[in-house]
Design a protein around this motif. Structure first.
Motif, short mmCIF file in Angstrom:
data_model
loop_
_atom_site.label_atom_id
_atom_site.label_comp_id
_atom_site.label_asym_id
_atom_site.label_seq_id
_atom_site.Cartn_x
_atom_site.Cartn_y
_atom_site.Cartn_z
N UNK A 176 0.83 -1.20 0.00
CA UNK A 176 0.00 0.00 0.00
C UNK A 176 0.87 1.25 0.00
N UNK A 177 0.45 2.27 -0.76
CA UNK A 177 1.18 3.53 -0.81
C UNK A 177 1.30 4.14 0.58
N UNK A 178 0.20 4.14 1.34
CA UNK A 178 0.22 4.77 2.66
C UNK A 178 1.06 3.99 3.66
N UNK A 179 1.40 2.74 3.34
CA UNK A 179 2.20 1.95 4.25
C UNK A 179 3.70 2.06 4.00
N UNK A 180 4.11 2.79 2.96
CA UNK A 180 5.53 2.92 2.65
C UNK A 180 6.23 3.85 3.63
N UNK A 181 7.52 3.64 3.88
CA UNK A 181 8.28 4.54 4.75
C UNK A 181 8.34 5.95 4.18
N UNK A 184 10.70 6.65 1.18
CA UNK A 184 10.24 6.14 -0.12
C UNK A 184 9.16 7.04 -0.68
N UNK A 185 8.24 7.48 0.18
CA UNK A 185 7.18 8.39 -0.27
C UNK A 185 7.77 9.70 -0.79
N UNK A 186 8.79 10.20 -0.11
CA UNK A 186 9.43 11.44 -0.55
C UNK A 186 10.07 11.26 -1.93
N UNK A 187 10.71 10.12 -2.15
CA UNK A 187 11.31 9.86 -3.46
C UNK A 187 10.25 9.78 -4.56
N UNK A 188 9.09 9.22 -4.22
CA UNK A 188 7.99 9.18 -5.20
C UNK A 188 7.51 10.60 -5.50
N UNK A 189 7.33 11.39 -4.47
CA UNK A 189 6.83 12.75 -4.64
C UNK A 189 7.78 13.62 -5.45
N UNK A 190 9.07 13.36 -5.34
CA UNK A 190 10.04 14.17 -6.07
C UNK A 190 9.95 13.96 -7.58
N UNK A 191 9.21 12.95 -7.99
CA UNK A 191 9.00 12.70 -9.42
C UNK A 191 7.64 13.21 -9.90
N UNK A 192 6.96 13.98 -9.04
CA UNK A 192 5.63 14.50 -9.38
C UNK A 192 5.65 16.02 -9.40
N UNK A 193 4.76 16.63 -10.19
CA UNK A 193 4.59 18.09 -10.09
C UNK A 193 4.02 18.45 -8.73
N UNK A 194 4.29 19.68 -8.29
CA UNK A 194 3.90 20.05 -6.93
C UNK A 194 2.38 20.00 -6.73
N UNK A 195 1.60 20.23 -7.80
CA UNK A 195 0.13 20.17 -7.67
C UNK A 195 -0.31 18.76 -7.28
N UNK A 196 0.34 17.74 -7.87
CA UNK A 196 0.01 16.36 -7.53
C UNK A 196 0.47 16.01 -6.11
#
Length: 284
Positions: A176-181, A184-196
């Motif tokens: 689950x996405x919400x279960x990730x450390x 890892x979530x920060x690394x995912x977010x760094x690949x998204x536009x800030x609006x997302x």
């Protein structure tokens, strides 16, 4: 062979639901009250099917098929109509969960709170009459409708997230996405536009807490504005907001200088009112 709640139909429901509902219907209650009680039992049964076990004050597991009665229901139900029941996840009794169902007119607000995990809360609003259609039906299965939708929705929005969070807390892998450390979530977010990224923060308490991590905004400043190396900065989120506002203002001014349309002027006006709006801090 017993069916699950998801497999239940207007002809047959899971044995635990059938038995607990039968005992509830033996007591005289108002139609509105019994309808919400039956919805609460739907949630309880679904939680049990997914490995969450009801417990008493001593954290001893309660076997509802053997012991459930209206006295047990009255222990869970407050005079205000709010229902509250403690649970643990099978194999993880050191994390207690509180199931809360609060009536809101024709709907109920359901919260599952993980007490030992900073009281993280997972919520969903449920329209009562969509799933508990007719408490006066001639058979118990006929009382309910659309239980497959109910089961899938509640599992996806609440139970999967809770289970993943507990597994992550104990070092187990979680899909689950919400279960990730956080890292890892920060690394995912760094690949998204800030609006997302901002939209992710609106989905649940867990994601919102990640958006409060200054390390994330430090890296976003470095990614988007090349000024993420100033070690004297404390409020990286605040700096990002300022940089973002300046960037958007410059983009709009450039469009105006190039002969922008009336639509561009309107965008600029709307944007100025947007960044001056006190809701900016909530949006970000």
């Amino acid at each position: 062979m017993d069916v699950t709640l998801e497999e239940s139909t207007t002809e047959r429901v899971t044995a635990l639901l059938h038995e607990t509902v039968r005992r509830i219907l033996n007591e005289k209650q108002t139609p509105d009250s019994v309808q919400k009680d039956l919805l609460f039992m739907l949630i309880v049964v679904l939680m049990i099917e997914n490995g969450f076990l009801p417990v008493n004050d001593k954290l001893e597991v309660i076997n509802l098929m053997e012991t459930f009665n209206t006295e047990q229901l009255s222990k869970w139900k407050m005079p205000t109509g709010i229902c509250e029941a403690p649970f643990v996840m099978s194999g993880f009794k050191n994390v207690t969960l509180k199931l809360l169902m609060s009536p809101l007119g024709a709907t109920v607000l359901v919260n599952v709170v993980a007490n030992e995990l900073n009281f993280e809360t997972y919520s969903i609003c449920i329209p009562v009459s969509r799933y508990v259609v007719s408490p006066q039906a001639t058979s118990i299965p006929m009382i309910f409708r659309d239980l497959k939708h109910f089961s899938i929705t509640f599992k996806n929005k609440v139970l999967s997230a809770v289970k993943s969070r507990i597994l992550t807390h104990y070092g187990y892998a979680s899909a689950s996405l919400s279960g990730l450390p956080d890292e890892v979530l920060i690394n995912i977010m760094l690949n998204l536009p800030v609006s997302d990224i901002v939209n992710m923060g609106k989905t649940c308490t867990r994601m919102k807490s990640v958006l409060e991590n200054q390390s994330l905004w430090h890296l976003l400043n470095k990614r988007d504005f090349q000024n993420g190396s100033d070690i004297d900065i404390i409020d990286w989120k605040g700096l990002y907001m300022k940089n973002y506002a300046v960037q958007q203002d410059a983009n709009i001014r450039t469009r105006r200088m190039m002969g922008g349309s009336m639509h561009d002027y309107m965008d600029y006006s709307d944007y100025v009112s947007y960044i001056d709006n006190p809701m900016w801090n909530i949006i970000f």
